[in-house]
Design a protein around this motif. Structure first.
Motif, mmCIF file in Angstrom:
data_model
loop_
_atom_site.group_PDB
_atom_site.id
_atom_site.type_symbol
_atom_site.label_atom_id
_atom_site.label_comp_id
_atom_site.label_asym_id
_atom_site.label_seq_id
_atom_site.Cartn_x
_atom_site.Cartn_y
_atom_site.Cartn_z
ATOM 1 N N PRO A 4 0.841 -1.068 -0.092
ATOM 2 C CA PRO A 4 -0.037 -0.292 -0.033
ATOM 3 C C PRO A 4 1.201 1.308 0.247
ATOM 4 O O PRO A 4 2.052 0.541 0.130
ATOM 5 N N PRO A 5 0.136 2.378 -0.594
ATOM 6 C CA PRO A 5 1.256 3.913 -0.009
ATOM 7 C C PRO A 5 2.315 3.597 1.556
ATOM 8 O O PRO A 5 1.262 3.688 2.118
ATOM 9 N N GLN A 6 3.025 3.349 1.523
ATOM 10 C CA GLN A 6 4.181 4.189 2.598
ATOM 11 C C GLN A 6 4.994 5.149 2.483
ATOM 12 O O GLN A 6 5.374 6.336 0.826
ATOM 13 N N SER A 7 5.370 5.500 3.001
ATOM 14 C CA SER A 7 6.344 6.456 3.849
ATOM 15 C C SER A 7 7.252 6.568 3.700
ATOM 16 O O SER A 7 8.075 4.507 4.701
ATOM 17 N N VAL A 8 8.743 6.861 3.200
ATOM 18 C CA VAL A 8 9.477 7.435 3.505
ATOM 19 C C VAL A 8 9.969 8.380 4.539
ATOM 20 O O VAL A 8 9.947 9.290 4.037
ATOM 21 N N PHE A 9 11.150 7.783 5.477
ATOM 22 C CA PHE A 9 12.189 8.506 6.079
ATOM 23 C C PHE A 9 13.449 8.454 5.699
ATOM 24 O O PHE A 9 14.654 7.091 6.315
ATOM 25 N N THR A 10 14.178 9.376 5.546
ATOM 26 C CA THR A 10 15.184 9.307 5.302
ATOM 27 C C THR A 10 15.930 11.198 6.142
ATOM 28 O O THR A 10 15.222 11.688 5.111
ATOM 29 N N LEU B 193 3.392 9.948 10.392
ATOM 30 C CA LEU B 193 4.592 10.834 11.541
ATOM 31 C C LEU B 193 4.176 10.191 12.799
ATOM 32 O O LEU B 193 4.648 10.702 13.996
ATOM 33 N N ALA B 194 3.224 10.488 12.733
ATOM 34 C CA ALA B 194 2.321 10.288 14.265
ATOM 35 C C ALA B 194 2.670 8.703 14.764
ATOM 36 O O ALA B 194 2.340 7.876 14.257
ATOM 37 N N GLY B 195 2.982 9.000 15.511
ATOM 38 C CA GLY B 195 3.439 8.332 17.074
ATOM 39 C C GLY B 195 5.080 7.889 16.807
ATOM 40 O O GLY B 195 5.238 6.608 16.972
ATOM 41 N N LEU B 196 5.891 8.795 15.490
ATOM 42 C CA LEU B 196 6.850 7.957 15.789
ATOM 43 C C LEU B 196 7.743 7.717 16.684
ATOM 44 O O LEU B 196 7.958 8.850 17.828
ATOM 45 N N ASP B 197 8.534 6.692 17.361
ATOM 46 C CA ASP B 197 9.852 6.663 18.381
ATOM 47 C C ASP B 197 11.049 7.654 17.940
ATOM 48 O O ASP B 197 11.412 8.810 16.662
ATOM 49 N N GLY B 198 11.282 8.430 19.310
ATOM 50 C CA GLY B 198 12.644 9.413 18.956
ATOM 51 C C GLY B 198 11.816 10.485 19.401
ATOM 52 O O GLY B 198 11.008 10.908 19.301
ATOM 53 N N PRO B 199 12.862 12.275 18.946
ATOM 54 C CA PRO B 199 12.983 13.310 19.586
ATOM 55 C C PRO B 199 12.174 13.605 18.755
ATOM 56 O O PRO B 199 11.428 15.982 18.436
ATOM 57 N N GLY B 200 11.158 14.272 18.224
ATOM 58 C CA GLY B 200 10.601 14.034 17.114
ATOM 59 C C GLY B 200 10.728 14.786 15.523
ATOM 60 O O GLY B 200 11.958 14.315 15.507
ATOM 61 N N TRP B 201 10.467 15.184 14.984
ATOM 62 C CA TRP B 201 9.900 14.263 13.004
ATOM 63 C C TRP B 201 10.006 15.707 12.588
ATOM 64 O O TRP B 201 8.283 16.525 13.095
ATOM 65 N N ARG B 202 10.756 16.363 11.986
ATOM 66 C CA ARG B 202 10.487 18.063 11.101
ATOM 67 C C ARG B 202 11.176 18.064 9.480
ATOM 68 O O ARG B 202 12.283 17.604 9.028
#
Length: 343
Positions: free
Chosen positions: A37-43, A63-72
């Protein structure tokens, strides 16, 4: 070109690829031209005590609920992009991320190329995550991860092949739906390290985190591969016509697909860069070069290479949905140049 335009980065002739480029929208692995299905890519990257800075290839849901110190996610004004015949490249400060694929040579209708050219039919794409941390006093972390809604990622190891020095196996993430990605082991003496990591979030993201020391540089090589490249409907159509995806002859499993990509990484990347050089050598018209670059990727996406029941090879092209007559003409002209003799 517009930075936020999606491009279907096709593995030549295999009915599958990797769609990427639309700002704030999902893409990822495609089958029969459709993300499944449609996937997001984090790089992206982050310095100590800072959130992740990532290229904008993720949806707000994923992006909702990803582990870590925040995603921008970066806005379009904060990164650059360059599309060639062999490579699609994004640049954000010291980060360069790219997707590449070569073109097979000697491919003709009814003839299966031998030797290295068979590697060009493997349903893989070659990616580089390059970060030069030479001018800072802090370490930096890099990330490459993909969501996979509805089909959990599983850690795996795949044969790295004799062409990858120093390692017998490479770390990978795979799914039972036939998609996966692997990292080429760091060369001897490399300063950077990595670890597999699950990131959670709205799409069960998983991937790798890389650590680059202050003053160091990482050139991370990733192989993205697929094995089940047709939907049940598409596969039934192929069977009815007596054919099967050609790559299955040489690469019977997802692990062999990824292993072939790892082993042929450097030679395939050189072939892709030669295609980029050919496009750069044309008259300097940025708008026209942009159209020709997109036509090259469209051509790779439209070609189907199949083996029939008696071993012959069927080479054909399919229409591209939404393509204008001018775009179709560009695709045909560029295809004739990239793979001479292929009608």
């Amino acid at each position: 070109m517009r930075h936020d335009r999606a491009v279907r980065h096709a593995a030549f002739g295999a009915d599958c690829g990797f769609e990427l480029g639309a700002e704030g929208k999902a893409g990822g692995f495609t089958r029969d031209g459709v993300p499944v299905p449609p996937q997001s890519v984090f790089t992206g990257y982050r310095y100590p005590d800072e959130p992740w800075t990532i290229l904008p290839f993720a949806t707000s849901e994923h992006l909702a609920g990803l582990d870590g110190p925040g995603w921008r996610p970066l806005p379009a004004a904060r990164y650059g992009r360059s599309v060639g015949w062999g490579t699609d490249r994004w640049m954000a400060q010291a980060l360069v991320f790219s997707l590449s694929r070569p073109m097979p040579r000697g491919l003709r209708p009814g003839v299966l190329p031998e030797g290295a050219d068979v590697q060009a039919l493997a349903p893989v794409l070659y990616s580089i995550l390059d970060y030069d941390n030479a001018h800072t006093d802090d370490p930096v972390e890099l990330v490459f991860a993909i969501t996979q809604p509805g089909a959990a990622w599983e850690q795996a190891t795949v044969p790295a092949g004799p062409g990858v020095a120093g390692e017998n196996n490479a770390a990978a993430w795979t799914t039972t739906t036939g998609f996966g990605f692997a990292v080429v082991p760091p060369p001897a003496g490399a300063a950077w390290t990595f670890e597999p990591r699950r990131l959670g979030g709205g799409g069960d993201a998983a991937g790798f985190v890389f650590r680059v020391p202050a003053g160091g540089r990482a050139v991370v090589k990733l192989v993205l591969g697929a094995h089940t490249c047709s939907t049940p409907t598409g596969a039934a159509s192929v069977r009815a016509e007596g054919g099967a995806p050609c790559y299955t002859r040489a690469f019977p499993t997802l692990e062999t697909v990824l292993g072939a990509g790892l082993e042929s990484f450097d030679s395939s990347l050189a072939a892709a860069r030669a295609l980029d050089d050919a496009l750069r050598g044309l008259p300097d018209d940025p708008v026209r070069k942009d159209a020709l670059a997109r036509a090259g990727w469209s051509f790779a996406s439209a070609v189907r290479v199949r083996a029939d029941a008696v071993g012959a090879v069927i080479v054909e092209t399919t229409p591209t949905i939404g393509e204008t007559s001018e775009e179709a003409a560009d695709r045909a002209r560029v295809g004739a140049f990239l793979v001479p003799g292929l009608d």
